[in-house]
Design a protein around this motif. Sequence first.
Motif, PDB file in Angstrom:
ATOM      1  N   PHE A 113      34.193  13.981  22.789  1.00 39.08           N
ATOM      2  CA  PHE A 113      34.251  15.336  23.642  1.00 39.08           C
ATOM      3  C   PHE A 113      35.385  15.638  24.262  1.00 39.08           C
ATOM      4  CE2 PHE A 113      29.388  14.840  23.797  1.00 39.08           C
ATOM      5  CZ  PHE A 113      29.504  15.388  22.638  1.00 39.08           C
ATOM      6  N   GLY A 114      36.545  14.931  24.741  1.00 41.70           N
ATOM      7  CA  GLY A 114      37.408  14.516  24.910  1.00 41.70           C
ATOM      8  C   GLY A 114      38.412  15.557  23.664  1.00 41.70           C
ATOM      9  N   ALA A 115      38.961  14.784  22.478  1.00 45.56           N
ATOM     10  CA  ALA A 115      39.136  14.950  21.272  1.00 45.56           C
ATOM     11  C   ALA A 115      38.349  16.034  20.586  1.00 45.56           C
ATOM     12  CB  ALA A 115      38.428  13.955  20.430  1.00 45.56           C
ATOM     13  N   LEU A 116      37.525  16.264  21.043  1.00 41.33           N
ATOM     14  CA  LEU A 116      36.758  17.802  20.001  1.00 41.33           C
ATOM     15  C   LEU A 116      37.852  19.303  21.349  1.00 41.33           C
ATOM     16  CD1 LEU A 116      34.995  19.401  18.763  1.00 41.33           C
ATOM     17  CD2 LEU A 116      32.854  19.378  20.420  1.00 41.33           C
ATOM     18  N   ALA A 117      37.923  18.942  22.445  1.00 44.89           N
ATOM     19  CA  ALA A 117      38.528  19.785  23.526  1.00 44.89           C
ATOM     20  C   ALA A 117      40.000  20.666  23.113  1.00 44.89           C
ATOM     21  CB  ALA A 117      37.799  19.794  24.929  1.00 44.89           C
ATOM     22  N   TYR A 118      40.675  18.749  22.832  1.00 46.89           N
ATOM     23  CA  TYR A 118      41.760  19.246  22.276  1.00 46.89           C
ATOM     24  C   TYR A 118      41.793  19.793  21.913  1.00 46.89           C
ATOM     25  CZ  TYR A 118      46.905  17.856  22.290  1.00 46.89           C
ATOM     26  OH  TYR A 118      48.102  17.217  21.989  1.00 46.89           O
ATOM     27  N   SER A 119      41.383  19.839  19.884  1.00 45.00           N
ATOM     28  CA  SER A 119      41.300  20.178  19.252  1.00 45.00           C
ATOM     29  C   SER A 119      40.787  22.020  19.272  1.00 45.00           C
ATOM     30  CB  SER A 119      40.081  20.314  17.775  1.00 45.00           C
ATOM     31  OG  SER A 119      38.802  20.222  18.681  1.00 45.00           O
ATOM     32  N   VAL A 120      40.332  22.608  20.132  1.00 49.37           N
ATOM     33  CA  VAL A 120      40.160  24.536  20.787  1.00 49.37           C
ATOM     34  C   VAL A 120      41.487  23.976  21.547  1.00 49.37           C
ATOM     35  CG1 VAL A 120      38.724  25.285  21.303  1.00 49.37           C
ATOM     36  CG2 VAL A 120      37.506  23.495  20.555  1.00 49.37           C
ATOM     37  N   ASN A 121      42.126  23.497  22.216  1.00 53.71           N
ATOM     38  CA  ASN A 121      42.670  24.327  22.802  1.00 53.71           C
ATOM     39  C   ASN A 121      43.924  22.897  23.639  1.00 53.71           C
ATOM     40  OD1 ASN A 121      44.884  25.315  24.458  1.00 53.71           O
ATOM     41  ND2 ASN A 121      43.172  26.459  26.568  1.00 53.71           N
ATOM     42  N   SER A 122      44.396  23.292  22.504  1.00 54.00           N
ATOM     43  CA  SER A 122      45.749  21.489  23.002  1.00 54.00           C
ATOM     44  C   SER A 122      46.721  21.622  23.574  1.00 54.00           C
ATOM     45  CB  SER A 122      46.456  21.353  21.370  1.00 54.00           C
ATOM     46  OG  SER A 122      46.959  22.175  20.947  1.00 54.00           O
ATOM     47  N   GLY A 123      47.127  22.972  24.148  1.00 54.96           N
ATOM     48  CA  GLY A 123      48.354  23.155  25.120  1.00 54.96           C
ATOM     49  C   GLY A 123      47.262  23.863  26.356  1.00 54.96           C
ATOM     50  N   ALA A 124      46.477  23.424  26.383  1.00 55.72           N
ATOM     51  CA  ALA A 124      45.519  23.797  28.135  1.00 55.72           C
ATOM     52  C   ALA A 124      46.082  22.001  29.010  1.00 55.72           C
ATOM     53  CB  ALA A 124      44.671  24.361  27.672  1.00 55.72           C
ATOM     54  N   MET A 125      46.386  22.100  29.966  1.00 56.58           N
ATOM     55  CA  MET A 125      46.913  20.839  30.498  1.00 56.58           C
ATOM     56  C   MET A 125      45.550  20.576  31.387  1.00 56.58           C
ATOM     57  SD  MET A 125      48.529  18.985  31.613  1.00 56.58           S
ATOM     58  CE  MET A 125      50.277  19.300  30.573  1.00 56.58           C
ATOM     59  N   TRP A 126      44.847  20.970  32.118  1.00 58.07           N
ATOM     60  CA  TRP A 126      44.053  21.053  32.159  1.00 58.07           C
ATOM     61  C   TRP A 126      42.339  20.447  31.705  1.00 58.07           C
ATOM     62  CZ3 TRP A 126      39.015  22.071  30.367  1.00 58.07           C
ATOM     63  CH2 TRP A 126      38.350  22.988  29.050  1.00 58.07           C
ATOM     64  N   ILE A 127      42.697  20.273  30.186  1.00 55.67           N
ATOM     65  CA  ILE A 127      41.917  19.223  29.590  1.00 55.67           C
ATOM     66  C   ILE A 127      42.764  17.653  29.522  1.00 55.67           C
ATOM     67  CG2 ILE A 127      41.208  18.590  27.594  1.00 55.67           C
ATOM     68  CD1 ILE A 127      40.805  21.611  26.486  1.00 55.67           C
ATOM     69  N   VAL A 128      43.592  17.622  29.667  1.00 55.35           N
ATOM     70  CA  VAL A 128      44.130  16.353  30.082  1.00 55.35           C
ATOM     71  C   VAL A 128      44.213  16.056  31.111  1.00 55.35           C
ATOM     72  CG1 VAL A 128      46.172  14.669  30.104  1.00 55.35           C
ATOM     73  CG2 VAL A 128      46.245  17.240  27.592  1.00 55.35           C
ATOM     74  N   LEU A 129      43.983  16.488  32.386  1.00 59.26           N
ATOM     75  CA  LEU A 129      43.990  16.334  33.968  1.00 59.26           C
ATOM     76  C   LEU A 129      42.412  16.348  33.998  1.00 59.26           C
ATOM     77  CD1 LEU A 129      45.835  18.803  35.281  1.00 59.26           C
ATOM     78  CD2 LEU A 129      46.254  16.345  34.842  1.00 59.26           C
ATOM     79  N   GLY A 130      41.220  17.263  33.551  1.00 60.06           N
ATOM     80  CA  GLY A 130      39.822  16.261  33.322  1.00 60.06           C
ATOM     81  C   GLY A 130      39.483  14.756  32.881  1.00 60.06           C
TER      82      GLY A 130
END
Length: 456
Positions: A336-353
């Motif tokens: 789901f981390g890869a899935l979230a990155y595919s939706v919004n690759s520019g969001a830093m909160w995804i990487v931090l999460g």
Amino acid sequence: MREYLLTLCITAAVTYLLTGPVRKFAIVAGAMPEIRARDVHREPTPRLGGIAMFFGLCAGLLVADHLTNLSVVFDNSNEPRALLSGAALIWLIGVLDDKFEIDALIKLGGQMIAAGVMVMQGLTILWLPIPGVGSVSLTQWQGTLLTVALVVITINAVNFADGLDGLAAGMVCIAAAAFFMYGYRIWYGYGLESAAPATLFAAILMGMCLGFLPHNMHPARIFMGDSGSMLIGLVLAAGAISITGQVDPDAMNLFAGSEKEAVHQTVPVYIPLLLPLTIIAVPAADLVLAIVRRTWRGQSPFAADRGHLHHRLLEIGHSHSRSVLIMYFWSALIAFGALAYSVNSGAMWIVLGIMALSAVGLLLLLLPRFTPRAPHWAEQLLPPRYRRRNAVDESGEDTEAVAHGTGEDGGAEDDAAEDDTERRTPVAVGVSGVNGATAVGPRSRLLEERGAGTSR
């Protein structure tokens, strides 16, 4: 979405209802191998759970063929028929292995033949999206070799993960859920009908796993066996091949705006190449480590041992259920981390999460190294495992300390030693739990078995 949910529910219901009769059939047919040194269950447990899963697959495809929106998939593509052909072949090989324990090389050959059958019917990789290069068309031989390799790797990765009750089915179900969300977004978000087969495969795969899990959770009443693990591995690989090699990235019309914006917008093009790898990241890592470990010892890569990731979790002190849940956690985090990155690759909160959840996962892995003891006033609020054995009774006297003739600190040390001894006392083999299975024994028994025999 409603038709997908209907297909999923029918697949799960058929798999669930058939698993009970299949269990009785497996017992009558003698598909209950003896306990091996690498096994963590205590009593012979029937296999052949893949029979129920295969008929669940057939039911899901049959229902989808008669639904208004999903029937278009069968009209415009031959991929569902290709999947059914390859699944039937790999399922038959798995049934024979569950009953007669066929040679590993024969199974490998059967996996390659099943992949070849799907390629002959059109389920193959046609091109690859390469970052910085674009879409690269593959020749027929290149596409065939890459397809067969992906199918074989995925099947064996899932098969290697099938070592604890509910582990393989749960991990594949998590992977299928992530893949379904990605495929559904590509189909309806970008209007690409070529993503429809992969979305359907993911929904059916979720139904197969969800229908089988109630029978397979610890303590398991039945194992899926190779007939089930190879089957769900092939279905997972088929979905990855379909959405990676059949969807044309140029049809997404993402190449617009500045170069920086184009790089971020084309992330969904490259994610199909990476998502299958992230979905099977945990079992694939286990597969690679097993091959390296066995080759380093001078053994065959197909030789069995007790060095898998789930075995190591048991050895460091995790219970059977907690080991499975930890593997679930890491599989979900990666997929789901890869899935979230595919939706919004520019969001830093995804990487931090993802980083924060990874820290939580590492803490969970190290839990057996800590033995926290709660203060006396908080003992009644906590589970018994965290309470002191020398608790103060109603009269205010330290009963355990008086019994041992020691002070408070000495009693705590003695009780901690006794508690540790009780936790590590081996349980006699043959002691049954619910449904003819028991939890794995303590660490000492696992270490002795690891040094005494061969295993997966």
